[in-house]
Write an enzyme that holds these catalytic residues in place. Sequence first.
Site, PDB file in Angstrom:
ATOM      1  N   SER A   1     -11.057 -41.757  20.569  1.00 37.90           N
ATOM      2  CA  SER A   1     -11.242 -41.202  21.907  1.00 37.90           C
ATOM      3  C   SER A   1     -10.126 -41.705  22.827  1.00 37.90           C
ATOM      4  O   SER A   1      -8.960 -41.400  22.593  1.00 37.90           O
ATOM      5  CB  SER A   1     -12.636 -41.557  22.433  1.00 37.90           C
ATOM      6  OG  SER A   1     -12.940 -40.834  23.608  1.00 37.90           O
TER       7      SER A   1
ATOM      8  N   ASP B   1     -16.942 -31.922  17.770  1.00 39.26           N
ATOM      9  CA  ASP B   1     -16.896 -32.837  18.910  1.00 39.26           C
ATOM     10  C   ASP B   1     -16.943 -32.011  20.191  1.00 39.26           C
ATOM     11  O   ASP B   1     -16.029 -31.257  20.501  1.00 39.26           O
ATOM     12  CB  ASP B   1     -15.614 -33.662  18.852  1.00 39.26           C
ATOM     13  CG  ASP B   1     -15.641 -34.856  19.790  1.00 39.26           C
ATOM     14  OD1 ASP B   1     -16.262 -34.739  20.857  1.00 39.26           O
ATOM     15  OD2 ASP B   1     -15.054 -35.887  19.442  1.00 39.26           O
TER      16      ASP B   1
ATOM     17  N   HIS C   1     -17.563 -38.137  15.299  1.00 37.59           N
ATOM     18  CA  HIS C   1     -16.809 -39.357  14.971  1.00 37.59           C
ATOM     19  C   HIS C   1     -17.115 -39.809  13.551  1.00 37.59           C
ATOM     20  O   HIS C   1     -16.894 -40.938  13.194  1.00 37.59           O
ATOM     21  CB  HIS C   1     -17.160 -40.491  15.945  1.00 37.59           C
ATOM     22  CG  HIS C   1     -16.529 -40.325  17.284  1.00 37.59           C
ATOM     23  ND1 HIS C   1     -16.736 -41.204  18.309  1.00 37.59           N
ATOM     24  CD2 HIS C   1     -15.695 -39.377  17.769  1.00 37.59           C
ATOM     25  CE1 HIS C   1     -16.069 -40.803  19.382  1.00 37.59           C
ATOM     26  NE2 HIS C   1     -15.439 -39.705  19.076  1.00 37.59           N
TER      27      HIS C   1
END
Length: 841
Positions: free
Chosen positions: A708, A786, A818
């Site tokens: 991220s 995501d 993730h």
Amino acid sequence: MATEMMMDSSDLATSDSPKHKQPTAPRSWDMLRHDIKQKRKLLLTLASRVPSSFTFRTVDTQLGPHTRLYFLGIPQNCRENTLLYVDIPKATTEIVPGLQWKNLLDSFQASLSNGQLSREEQLLRERKRLGTYGVTSYDMSDGKFVFPACNSLFTCIDSNVLSEETVLPLFINTSTTGARLDPKLCPKNTDLVAFVHCNDIWVTNTVTHQECRLTFAHKGLSSLSADPMTAGVPSFVVQEEFDRYTGYWWEPDTKKSNHYRILYEEVDESEVEILSIFSPSDVKGVDEYRYPRAGTINARSSLKLVEFVIGEDDQIQDNIIEKQLYEPLCTFFPWMEYIVRTGWTPDCKYVYAQLMNRPQMRLSLILIPMECFIPVAMDTDVEMSDYDYNMNYPPLQVIYEDFSDVWVNVHDNLHFLPSQSCSEVMFVWSTEKSGYRHLYKVTSKLKNCDNYKSALDLIEDVLEPDIIEEIPLTSGDWEVINKQIWVDTDKKVVYFIGLKDSVLETHLYSVSYDNPKNVVRLTEEGFSHNITISSDCSYFVTVYSSIQQTSMSKIFRLCHGRRGIVYTETLGTLMLSTACPEYQAPKLFNFDSTCGYKLHGLYYEPYGCEPGEKRPTVVMVYGGPQVQQVTNAFKGVRFLRHHTLATHGYTVVVIDGRGSCHRGLKYESYIKHKLGTVELDDQIEGLRYLASIVDFIDLDRVAIHGWSYGGYLSLLGLAKHPNVFKVAIAGAPVVSWNLYDTGYTERYMNIPEQEDENYRDSSILTYVDRFPDIENRLLIIHGLIDENVHFHHTSTLVNALIKACKPYQLQIYPNERHGIRNHEASEHYKTMILSFLQNNL
């Protein structure tokens, strides 16, 4: 332009010793995968016994008061969370070294894994960062429980606290199909359970089995664009960036009657952009989401009430009334962009709300009188005379405002105190106006405007707070944590979590709000504590650990001595530290940075390293705001990947630089309007400092890896400092802040049209030409579903890399964000990382 021409001479790495060595002998993919699986077993060993979600309950019995502590945990020989409890000893003479965990539920737990999670449940799990399964949340009132499990709702009653018999969870029947989310028991009548289904609020009576839909915002249409309204569900940005996951609130139990009210948020997303994301499970191959990119239109929110009556036959009557404000909040507060917090005052005379403007530099705490809510439509059985649209409505009250030239961080430090006068309101509140978050006791005057008729007649000073008194309860160069506070109004004491003794350790503190002279620490130094206090402030439980010791848990009684001094008595141990000889804990370090601050870091020593031997290093980076990674708390669970790398012979380094949290607002503000600048300077300076005090770091072989925001910095690290970082592994990276959401991005970068140059300077795309021309230096990992850092970031970067003829490797996970949902995918990408490092570092 050649890469070498772009390098800064200060980036050149040096090495004191020619003694370089690969961490371990090259291993095959299968060998690496096997090792990852073994480390995962270690994770399960360390995490399986850590309890969470505590609730105290005291019941008067024939033997006197009896207190039971409920919590979520994983019993031995089980793999999923369930409801557990312990009975708390009555006095210190009955201290039990190890309290026995007992199952509340009987043996229905095995069926929990059979339920397939809905899309809504999966997304909520992602936003809450949940990694466990089974019973992951519950609501309890008067011994009655409601909890979601396997796509259904269950209820049970612990009716006899003197009995140790398990109780049978009962399925809550429904006529609906699909997920029922966010269930809550009614405080006035625990037979009633509210929940959200298909973006509307429903209620069911668990005794009569009557089920009723209370709101009708959502139409249930297949087209997302044609059905933008929701009730009781916060917008994506409020959930993801402001940590509010609920959108409705039962009226507290202030008066016993058959009338019930629910405050809720109605959200209109009609003008929010629709984002299409690949979905292999969808027939069309794509999922659609409402996602407001920086600079685009946000969802619009309004506060409403729904009222209903339970008749003498215990049935919900048909005359359900929906109410709205007689004028929208934006009429009173045209600058308002977000409703970040809301709820009821304890006396239920007001609804309170915290309103934030779009730049997030202004926050107002307001009170809304109940009389300001009127029926949405008049085609009900309510008499028109009861709701005169031309009547004089009481004014909305602004009781506090917070301004900042940096940004206002949202918090949960609000508690209304008993009123001393009907013309004023008193409450405990926190603000960072001193530069650090601290608690204050605030008394605000409530204004009475007899001539106030409507928003059009609004007098400007009515919507300005009239602060009678603002007394600081805490002060200093340290922070109060922005989570829950507990207030004992009988003893006039506030309990809070803070960092007064060490920025690396969270502790429980107390302070008198009547005579705030001394702040008293109530938990043991040398550990970081996670606290839950009983509603009457008689007991607390702490789950605590240190960098060296795994999680432990104890239960304490809160006691009051002479002169109001608070102290604690130990009542029992809930969990002992787990011996873990195969885990080598990291070590903490700090250094005086050239930026003027003492920066903190930690490092894992490489396994099997001989004296003087240089090993490759992985800088595990997050580096963004709202996160503190370096603390005196056990890292074996959250940082298991770091431990795995160390066992393979890598040095692993973690540093909290400027922009991270809990060091004061000025420390955070270094990244304002310039994301991706000072963060890497602090990482590199910390790496070089550590290399100067230990002899095993090879500065010629350094990797940078993160997810991220850490993925974003990993890309920047390789592009801007290719002679410092030999390889970069970027997981779900932000590539351009123009593609990220409003709530996060605009807080730190402002609106794109006002900061075009800063957005360009902070974009990875600006530095694509500076990525190395050598192969095997860049690995990008991204999950296709995501919904936060969506795959469009990586696809945009890949297109730019191809145009610039820059080499890269890409690993995509079609069903993952993730890689945490599916163990097999998680093991695969961790193996991919190890293999990439083994071959290229």
